[in-house]
Design an enzyme around this catalytic site. Structure first.
Site, short mmCIF file in Angstrom:
data_model
loop_
_atom_site.label_atom_id
_atom_site.label_comp_id
_atom_site.label_asym_id
_atom_site.label_seq_id
_atom_site.Cartn_x
_atom_site.Cartn_y
_atom_site.Cartn_z
N SER A 184 0.86 -1.18 0.00
CA SER A 184 0.00 0.00 0.00
C SER A 184 0.90 1.23 0.00
O SER A 184 1.66 1.44 0.95
CB SER A 184 -0.88 -0.03 1.25
OG SER A 184 -1.61 1.15 1.39
N LYS B 154 -1.31 -1.00 -4.22
CA LYS B 154 -2.45 -0.14 -3.87
C LYS B 154 -1.95 1.30 -3.81
O LYS B 154 -0.95 1.60 -3.18
CB LYS B 154 -3.00 -0.60 -2.52
CG LYS B 154 -4.02 0.30 -1.89
CD LYS B 154 -4.80 -0.46 -0.83
CE LYS B 154 -4.74 0.22 0.52
NZ LYS B 154 -5.54 -0.50 1.54
N LYS C 172 -2.84 5.13 -2.82
CA LYS C 172 -3.74 6.00 -2.06
C LYS C 172 -4.09 7.21 -2.93
O LYS C 172 -3.21 7.79 -3.57
CB LYS C 172 -3.06 6.46 -0.77
CG LYS C 172 -2.83 5.33 0.23
CD LYS C 172 -4.14 4.86 0.84
CE LYS C 172 -3.88 3.84 1.95
NZ LYS C 172 -5.14 3.45 2.62
N ASP D 66 -7.12 3.38 -3.25
CA ASP D 66 -7.83 3.46 -1.95
C ASP D 66 -7.99 4.93 -1.59
O ASP D 66 -7.00 5.66 -1.47
CB ASP D 66 -7.02 2.73 -0.87
CG ASP D 66 -7.73 2.70 0.49
OD1 ASP D 66 -8.87 3.21 0.59
OD2 ASP D 66 -7.15 2.15 1.45
N GLU E 114 -11.09 1.17 -3.40
CA GLU E 114 -11.42 0.91 -2.00
C GLU E 114 -12.01 2.16 -1.33
O GLU E 114 -11.46 3.25 -1.45
CB GLU E 114 -10.12 0.47 -1.29
CG GLU E 114 -10.29 0.01 0.15
CD GLU E 114 -8.95 -0.51 0.72
OE1 GLU E 114 -8.07 -0.91 -0.07
OE2 GLU E 114 -8.80 -0.50 1.95
N ASP F 60 -13.74 -1.12 3.09
CA ASP F 60 -12.81 -1.27 4.22
C ASP F 60 -13.54 -0.71 5.45
O ASP F 60 -14.23 -1.44 6.17
CB ASP F 60 -11.51 -0.52 3.88
CG ASP F 60 -10.51 -0.41 5.04
OD1 ASP F 60 -10.82 -0.84 6.15
OD2 ASP F 60 -9.40 0.13 4.83
N LYS G 127 -9.90 -6.48 8.02
CA LYS G 127 -8.86 -6.18 9.01
C LYS G 127 -9.41 -6.66 10.34
O LYS G 127 -10.44 -6.15 10.79
CB LYS G 127 -8.62 -4.66 9.10
CG LYS G 127 -8.06 -4.04 7.84
CD LYS G 127 -7.90 -2.54 7.99
CE LYS G 127 -7.33 -1.92 6.72
NZ LYS G 127 -7.34 -0.44 6.77
N GLY H 205 -4.21 -3.96 6.11
CA GLY H 205 -3.17 -3.74 7.10
C GLY H 205 -3.36 -2.40 7.79
O GLY H 205 -4.07 -1.53 7.28
#
Ligand code: OSB
Ligand code: MG
Length: 372
Positions: free
Chosen positions: A138, A164, A166, A192, A217, A242, A266, A294
């Site tokens: 990520s 991933k 952001k 995400d 996400e 998430d 998670k 995570g």
């Protein structure tokens, strides 16, 4: 039967090797709460509370978790006998709303203790079947699209099986496009947003559809399901939830409403391993792929994520990266490593499958409390 004689709570501080920026905030150092659970025979297991320093991911923080664990939650289990780890969450949850990460830290520690007592790996104890799990990374928001593109190609060269990215308004379409151009049309990329958008941004987000992402996400509010369902109708790219999935019931609601097609599990967010396993199995029965998220965990929290990701329906690579991606030095030995195949080997030793570096933890500890 698990009899918990004491729980020691410690706060350590671990500086991240590289600052981690998401739409809702920046982390440069992790303040991590660790739990050490001890049973009547002296067996010990460790667990980690994943709450952050600020309530910008969920309402919890390390300080609210410290209060919840010391005042309300640990006293419910210390000195008590619990027949099986699956019985722990209802005991912790009765008439205590929220505080899922605090509950999860104790609940997971109880699973860990059971694994130690039985001399079994945590993965085997929870019914894991994979011997290796696929590893993703990520990446926080970078300074500009070029910086992101080179960070993404570096990660793919290192062998990560999913990258991933952001995103947030002002750092989204052009950034992801630059990453896609650098990485090639089929590289396993996703985005995400950590709640940075509203339904009014639907057309803007639809520009991501041509970038062949595995998923987007949590674009909308942290507790939303209804608007995500509206947005999913307007996008081709699958939505992955998430923040919004805080329990099995929320996963059921997601399926009922069509709010997303993939779930990031998670354990800290959903109250621990029993809830994670239940969400995993519900999703499996409903054709929803899951993967393990995570929270920038130390090697202790990572052990639980690795075990969880060994379950059958964890079919997409998790944000379960090797220790060296986060830390100059982890608090477990051996450190978590990625194979040259972009996988992580699920340990088969008893308990967490890694040794705890007690001396290092003592050195890093800034406060401590014992409930006995
Ligand atoms: O949204 O998945 C997230 C870290 C902190 C808070 C929220 C998130 C994340 C990550 C990090 O993406 C994943 C990792 O631990 O490597
Ligand atoms: Mg996320």
């Amino acid at each position: 039967m698990i009899e918990i004689a004491s729980i020691t709570l410690r706060e350590i501080r671990l500086p991240l090797k590289e600052p981690f920026r998401i739409s809702s905030g920046l982390t440069t150092e992790r303040r991590i709460a660790l739990l050490e659970l001890r049973d009547g025979s002296g067996a010990v297991s460790w667990s980690e509370c994943v709450a952050g320093e600020l309530p910008n991911y969920s309402p919890e923080t390390i300080d609210t978790a410290w209060l919840a664990i010391t005042e309300w939650l640990a006293p419910r289990v210390v000195g008590k006998s619990i027949a099986a780890p699956g019985d722990a969450f209802p005991i912790l949850d009765e008439d205590i709303r929220g505080h899922m990460m605090a509950k999860a830290a104790i609940e997971m520690g109880i699973w860990g203790l059971e694994a130690v007592q039985l001399g079994m790996s945590l993965s085997k104890l929870i019914g894991g079947t994979r011997r290796e799990i696929d590893v993703g990374i990520s990446l926080g928001i970078q300074a500009d699209p070029d910086a992101l593109a080179s960070r993404v190609t570096k990660a793919l060269d290192e062998g990560y099986r999913k990258v991933k990215i952001k995103i947030m308004p002002g750092a989204d379409i052009t950034y992801v496009r630059a990453a896609r151009q650098a990485a090639g049309p089929h590289a396993p990329l996703m985005a995400d947003a950590n709640n940075a958008y509203t339904l009014e941004d639907a057309e803007h987000l639809a520009q991501l559809d041509e970038l062949n992402l595995m998923m987007i996400e949590q674009p909308l509010a942290h507790d939303d399901l209804v608007r995500h369902a509206e947005l999913q109708k307007l996008l081709q790219t699958p939505l992955c939830l998430d923040e919004s999935i805080t329990s099995l019931d929320r996963a059921r609601d997601m399926v009922t409403l069509g709010s997303g097609r993939i779930v990031n599990i998670k354990p800290g967010r959903v109250g621990g391993l029993a809830s994670s396993i239940a969400i995993h199995s519900f999703c499996e029965s409903n054709g929803i792929p899951v993967w393990c998220g995570g929270m920038l965990e130390s090697g202790i929290g990572r052990a639980y994520n690795v075990a969880l990701a060994s379950l059958s329906n964890f079919v997409k690579p998790g944000d379960v990266s090797p220790s060296s991606r986060y830390w100059a030095k982890d608090i477990v030995t051996p450190e978590w490593k990625m194979t040259d195949r972009g996988t992580m080997v699920v340990p088969d030793g008893a308990g967490l499958g890694v040794d705890i570096d007690r001396d290092r933890i003592e050195d890093l500890t800034v406060r401590e409390a014992t409930i006995s």
